[in-house]
Design a protein around this motif. Sequence first.
Motif, PDB file in Angstrom:
ATOM      1  N   ILE A  90       0.838  -1.202   0.000  1.00  0.00           N
ATOM      2  CA  ILE A  90       0.000   0.000   0.000  1.00  0.00           C
ATOM      3  C   ILE A  90       0.874   1.254   0.000  1.00  0.00           C
ATOM      4  CG2 ILE A  90      -1.633   1.353   1.384  1.00  0.00           C
ATOM      5  CD1 ILE A  90      -2.789  -1.364   2.339  1.00  0.00           C
ATOM      6  N   LEU A  91       1.867   1.297   0.876  1.00  0.00           N
ATOM      7  CA  LEU A  91       2.732   2.481   0.945  1.00  0.00           C
ATOM      8  C   LEU A  91       3.461   2.715  -0.368  1.00  0.00           C
ATOM      9  CD1 LEU A  91       4.450   2.616   4.458  1.00  0.00           C
ATOM     10  CD2 LEU A  91       2.386   3.749   3.661  1.00  0.00           C
ATOM     11  N   HIS A  92       3.934   1.636  -0.982  1.00  0.00           N
ATOM     12  CA  HIS A  92       4.637   1.751  -2.261  1.00  0.00           C
ATOM     13  C   HIS A  92       3.704   2.325  -3.329  1.00  0.00           C
ATOM     14  CE1 HIS A  92       6.748   0.199  -5.924  1.00  0.00           C
ATOM     15  NE2 HIS A  92       7.808   0.546  -5.213  1.00  0.00           N
ATOM     16  N   ALA A  93       2.435   1.947  -3.279  1.00  0.00           N
ATOM     17  CA  ALA A  93       1.468   2.398  -4.285  1.00  0.00           C
ATOM     18  C   ALA A  93       1.033   3.844  -4.076  1.00  0.00           C
ATOM     19  CB  ALA A  93       0.239   1.489  -4.279  1.00  0.00           C
ATOM     20  N   LEU A  94       1.232   4.395  -2.880  1.00  0.00           N
ATOM     21  CA  LEU A  94       0.824   5.782  -2.635  1.00  0.00           C
ATOM     22  C   LEU A  94       1.503   6.749  -3.590  1.00  0.00           C
ATOM     23  CD1 LEU A  94       0.778   6.115   1.279  1.00  0.00           C
ATOM     24  CD2 LEU A  94      -1.143   5.657  -0.260  1.00  0.00           C
ATOM     25  N   HIS A  95       2.720   6.424  -4.020  1.00  0.00           N
ATOM     26  CA  HIS A  95       3.463   7.314  -4.906  1.00  0.00           C
ATOM     27  C   HIS A  95       2.786   7.453  -6.274  1.00  0.00           C
ATOM     28  CE1 HIS A  95       6.640   7.251  -1.951  1.00  0.00           C
ATOM     29  NE2 HIS A  95       6.710   5.936  -2.020  1.00  0.00           N
ATOM     30  N   THR A  96       1.909   6.504  -6.613  1.00  0.00           N
ATOM     31  CA  THR A  96       1.260   6.508  -7.926  1.00  0.00           C
ATOM     32  C   THR A  96      -0.088   7.232  -7.889  1.00  0.00           C
ATOM     33  OG1 THR A  96       2.318   4.362  -8.242  1.00  0.00           O
ATOM     34  CG2 THR A  96       0.714   4.991  -9.888  1.00  0.00           C
ATOM     35  N   GLY A  99      -4.196  12.028  -5.700  1.00  0.00           N
ATOM     36  CA  GLY A  99      -4.881  12.783  -4.656  1.00  0.00           C
ATOM     37  C   GLY A  99      -4.567  12.232  -3.280  1.00  0.00           C
ATOM     38  N   ASN A 100      -5.369  12.634  -2.300  1.00  0.00           N
ATOM     39  CA  ASN A 100      -5.159  12.232  -0.916  1.00  0.00           C
ATOM     40  C   ASN A 100      -6.143  11.142  -0.476  1.00  0.00           C
ATOM     41  OD1 ASN A 100      -4.053  12.410   1.752  1.00  0.00           O
ATOM     42  ND2 ASN A 100      -5.767  13.730   2.353  1.00  0.00           N
ATOM     43  N   ASP A 101      -7.419  11.296  -0.830  1.00  0.00           N
ATOM     44  CA  ASP A 101      -8.436  10.307  -0.454  1.00  0.00           C
ATOM     45  C   ASP A 101      -8.243   9.034  -1.264  1.00  0.00           C
ATOM     46  OD1 ASP A 101      -9.498  12.217   1.206  1.00  0.00           O
ATOM     47  OD2 ASP A 101     -11.150  12.741  -0.128  1.00  0.00           O
ATOM     48  N   LEU A 102      -8.430   7.882  -0.613  1.00  0.00           N
ATOM     49  CA  LEU A 102      -8.295   6.642  -1.372  1.00  0.00           C
ATOM     50  C   LEU A 102      -9.075   5.497  -0.746  1.00  0.00           C
ATOM     51  CD1 LEU A 102      -5.220   4.528  -0.557  1.00  0.00           C
ATOM     52  CD2 LEU A 102      -5.383   6.779   0.474  1.00  0.00           C
ATOM     53  N   PHE A 103      -9.526   4.623  -1.622  1.00  0.00           N
ATOM     54  CA  PHE A 103     -10.047   3.319  -1.223  1.00  0.00           C
ATOM     55  C   PHE A 103      -8.928   2.309  -1.380  1.00  0.00           C
ATOM     56  CE2 PHE A 103     -13.783   5.652  -2.621  1.00  0.00           C
ATOM     57  CZ  PHE A 103     -14.741   5.316  -1.689  1.00  0.00           C
ATOM     58  N   ALA A 128     -10.276   8.183  10.896  1.00  0.00           N
ATOM     59  CA  ALA A 128      -8.957   8.114  10.268  1.00  0.00           C
ATOM     60  C   ALA A 128      -8.950   7.024   9.204  1.00  0.00           C
ATOM     61  CB  ALA A 128      -7.883   7.841  11.310  1.00  0.00           C
ATOM     62  N   LEU A 129      -9.683   5.950   9.479  1.00  0.00           N
ATOM     63  CA  LEU A 129      -9.772   4.823   8.543  1.00  0.00           C
ATOM     64  C   LEU A 129     -11.101   4.120   8.770  1.00  0.00           C
ATOM     65  CD1 LEU A 129      -6.969   2.399   7.551  1.00  0.00           C
ATOM     66  CD2 LEU A 129      -9.154   1.447   8.251  1.00  0.00           C
ATOM     67  N   SER A 130     -11.779   3.780   7.683  1.00  0.00           N
ATOM     68  CA  SER A 130     -13.062   3.076   7.774  1.00  0.00           C
ATOM     69  C   SER A 130     -12.971   1.749   7.040  1.00  0.00           C
ATOM     70  CB  SER A 130     -14.191   3.926   7.186  1.00  0.00           C
ATOM     71  OG  SER A 130     -14.347   5.120   7.916  1.00  0.00           O
ATOM     72  N   PHE A 178      -2.843  10.237   6.159  1.00  0.00           N
ATOM     73  CA  PHE A 178      -2.926   9.459   7.398  1.00  0.00           C
ATOM     74  C   PHE A 178      -1.920   8.305   7.378  1.00  0.00           C
ATOM     75  CE2 PHE A 178      -4.621   5.612   9.462  1.00  0.00           C
ATOM     76  CZ  PHE A 178      -4.458   6.006  10.778  1.00  0.00           C
ATOM     77  N   LEU A 179      -1.866   7.567   6.296  1.00  0.00           N
ATOM     78  CA  LEU A 179      -0.955   6.424   6.232  1.00  0.00           C
ATOM     79  C   LEU A 179       0.505   6.870   6.334  1.00  0.00           C
ATOM     80  CD1 LEU A 179      -2.701   4.313   3.449  1.00  0.00           C
ATOM     81  CD2 LEU A 179      -2.787   3.971   5.923  1.00  0.00           C
TER      82      LEU A 179
END
Length: 233
Positions: A90-96, A99-103, A128-130, A178-179
Amino acid sequence: MNRECIVLAGGLGTRLRSVVADKPKCMAPVGDRPFLYYLLQYLHQQGITHAVLSLGYLAEQVIDWCNNTALPLRVSFSVEAEPLGTGGGILHALHTLEGNDLFIVNGDTYFEVDLPALQQFHITHQAALSLALKPMKQFDRYGSIQLDAAQRINAFHEKQFCGEGLINGGIYFTTANFLRSLALPEIFSFEKAVLEPGVTTGNFYGFISDTYFIDIGIPEDYTAAQLYLGAKS
């Protein structure tokens, strides 16, 4: 509204090897299409405009299929050079993401959650997380989750037989900020390093969705998915 999603599709699929020996789990055939096709169709129908596929094992198969298929939404790829665990992926994919909001969704699970409703639930509760939770009866394959009266998560229970309860359906809504704020290692389990400690913070919430759910991680449920999703071809 632009909605982005990370699809965790880098698993080895060891429990499916008896029926799908040479493919990543998300590429397991359902009818004449891979499981991933139905998942991407669902995401599109729910308003997702950009899906980032977090890949590892046999990533080239997924990329090749995506590049040669007319897909209903924009797809990007985040490929692990080594296994990073669910959290590291997940963290690795954040760079791609843009925006900020994500499922976040599991690439081997099909759970017909109303994603806009999940997002609104998250905003309303200032979470913070749902997590999207599936009510189940007579199960021992999954751990269960306990909520308080405000639908705040206050306990994760280990796998054991449960007559009735709520399970983690593998769909989340949160933010990249948040992450990133958690100062996590490069390789880690999302469940162990984020979800379980999050109980103590009091701002993780559970969104109950009693809709169709299937996890193709074992042959029996893979067969069930063939019947349900095959009818959608």
